[in-house]
Design a protein around this motif. Structure first.
Motif, short mmCIF file in Angstrom:
data_model
loop_
_atom_site.label_atom_id
_atom_site.label_comp_id
_atom_site.label_asym_id
_atom_site.label_seq_id
_atom_site.Cartn_x
_atom_site.Cartn_y
_atom_site.Cartn_z
N THR A 55 0.59 -1.23 0.27
CA THR A 55 -0.07 -0.45 0.13
C THR A 55 0.52 1.00 -0.07
N ALA A 56 2.43 1.50 0.63
CA ALA A 56 3.12 2.13 0.98
C ALA A 56 3.57 3.02 -0.35
N TRP A 57 3.35 1.48 -1.56
CA TRP A 57 3.97 1.66 -3.22
C TRP A 57 3.00 3.14 -4.16
N LEU A 58 1.85 3.27 -3.14
CA LEU A 58 0.55 3.86 -3.60
C LEU A 58 0.29 4.82 -3.45
N GLY A 59 0.51 4.51 -1.73
CA GLY A 59 -0.80 5.92 -1.95
C GLY A 59 -1.86 6.22 -1.06
N ASP A 60 -2.04 7.66 -1.24
CA ASP A 60 -3.85 7.77 -1.75
C ASP A 60 -3.76 7.87 -2.66
N VAL A 61 -4.61 7.30 -3.62
CA VAL A 61 -5.63 7.55 -5.12
C VAL A 61 -6.37 8.60 -5.46
N ARG A 62 -6.97 9.44 -4.23
CA ARG A 62 -8.14 10.14 -4.83
C ARG A 62 -7.46 11.14 -5.56
N GLY A 63 -8.44 11.35 -6.00
CA GLY A 63 -8.05 12.69 -7.78
C GLY A 63 -6.79 12.54 -8.21
N LYS A 64 -5.33 12.26 -7.79
CA LYS A 64 -4.54 11.73 -8.44
C LYS A 64 -4.90 10.81 -9.91
N LYS A 65 -4.17 11.41 -10.92
CA LYS A 65 -4.28 11.03 -12.37
C LYS A 65 -3.32 10.19 -12.71
N VAL A 66 -3.91 8.88 -13.05
CA VAL A 66 -3.20 7.36 -13.40
C VAL A 66 -2.83 7.14 -15.09
N LEU A 67 -2.05 6.79 -15.19
CA LEU A 67 -1.51 5.68 -16.37
C LEU A 67 -1.86 4.81 -16.43
N CYS A 68 -2.79 4.00 -16.64
CA CYS A 68 -2.41 2.36 -16.09
C CYS A 68 -1.56 2.17 -17.93
N LEU A 69 0.15 1.45 -17.89
CA LEU A 69 0.77 1.89 -19.23
C LEU A 69 0.27 0.23 -19.86
N ALA A 70 0.23 -0.40 -21.39
CA ALA A 70 0.03 -1.77 -21.56
C ALA A 70 -0.50 -2.53 -19.99
N ALA A 71 -1.86 -1.34 -20.01
CA ALA A 71 -1.95 -2.67 -18.48
C ALA A 71 -3.44 -2.64 -18.40
N ALA A 72 -4.33 -3.14 -19.82
CA ALA A 72 -5.43 -3.45 -19.72
C ALA A 72 -5.98 -4.84 -19.42
N GLY A 73 -7.28 -4.90 -19.52
CA GLY A 73 -7.50 -6.28 -19.18
C GLY A 73 -9.10 -6.22 -17.89
N GLY A 74 -9.31 -4.61 -17.38
CA GLY A 74 -10.61 -4.79 -16.77
C GLY A 74 -10.27 -5.14 -15.94
N GLN A 75 -8.92 -5.35 -15.34
CA GLN A 75 -8.28 -5.74 -13.69
C GLN A 75 -7.61 -4.35 -12.83
#
Length: 264
Positions: A55-75
């Protein structure tokens, strides 16, 4: 490889992943509505490796802009969106992206879905994202330095790149099943490895006939040193064993490596 037929690596690998998506491979099985509902309540986890990400690697993601790169698949992308992030999922495979679109429609999630090559993020402006989430996928391109450079460019100062990839040692052994049957690891290939360069003509023709994705085994100098060369500072590192053994060498060492790198 026959010279009479030009080989389009991107089209080949996109089609290979389309087939995996249509056959509901493990990385193509969308999360349930229950998982999305839990994420909306703050109970969620995502994966760079088989185990949940610390969890420490991500922290609070609320409101953050995230790019899921080469990471499709509905997960991963739908879970992050349900947890409150503003998520863009970017992938080469239309069928993989369709999995994310299905979850977004089903559960009313505001996902931005984009098809493209992970080495070219030119449609995104500099400093567009707070996080780039890049699970095991860069083995599908022959040169990963453009990936790291583009990740660095699109991240804001203080942003983080969370990436995972295979330990290069898994690429060195001859894959003849007779060796595995004897519990043997026979080194055959050097790293960096390339299906296109290192398989003999018969093996490569067979792989093209099977329509499997072409694979490239990158060195740690490219995987970790490449991130540092792009400007990142390494802030986290983990390894994990392969739970579903494919190669004899995986009995003895971790297959997965994950890094958390920061743009200062």
């Amino acid at each position: 490889m026959p010279n009479s037929v030009p080989f389009n690596l991107l089209a080949h690998n996109a089609a290979a992943w389309d087939r995996q998506a249509l056959s509901d491979s493990p990385w193509s099985q969308p999360v349930s509505s229950d998982i999305i509902a839990a994420a909306r309540q703050g109970q969620w986890q995502i994966h760079l490796t088989p185990s949940p990400l610390p969890t420490a690697w991500l922290g609070d993601v609320r409101g953050k802009k995230v790019l899921c790169l080469a990471a499709a698949g509905g997960q991963q992308a739908p879970v992050l969106a349900a947890a409150g992030a503003e998520v863009t999922v970017f992938d080469l495979s239309p069928e993989q992206l369709a999995k994310d679109a299905t979850v977004a429609r089903r559960d009313g999630l505001p996902l931005q879905i984009v098809q493209g090559d992970m080495r070219d993020l030119s449609l995104f402006a500099d400093a567009s994202f707070d996080l780039v989430f890049h699970p095991v996928s860069n083995q599908y391109v022959p040169d990963i330095q453009p990936v790291w450079k583009e990740c660095f460019r699109v991240l804001r100062p203080g942003g983080a790149l969370l990436a995972s990839f295979f330990n290069p040692a898994v690429f060195i052994a001859d894959r003849d099943p007779s060796y595995a049957a004897q519990g043997m690891i026979k080194p055959r290939f050097q790293v960096p490895y390339s299906d296109l360069e290192d398989l003999d003509s018969a093996e490569l023709a067979a792989k093209r006939e099977e329509r499997g994705a072409m694979i490239f085994g990158h060195s740690l100098a490219s995987q970790i040193g490449g991130q540092l060369a792009a400007g990142f500072v390494l802030a986290g590192f983990l390894e994990e064993m392969q739970p579903n053994l494919r190669f004899e060498i995986e009995k003895f060492m971790p297959s997965f490596i994950a890094t958390r790198s920061v743009k200062l």
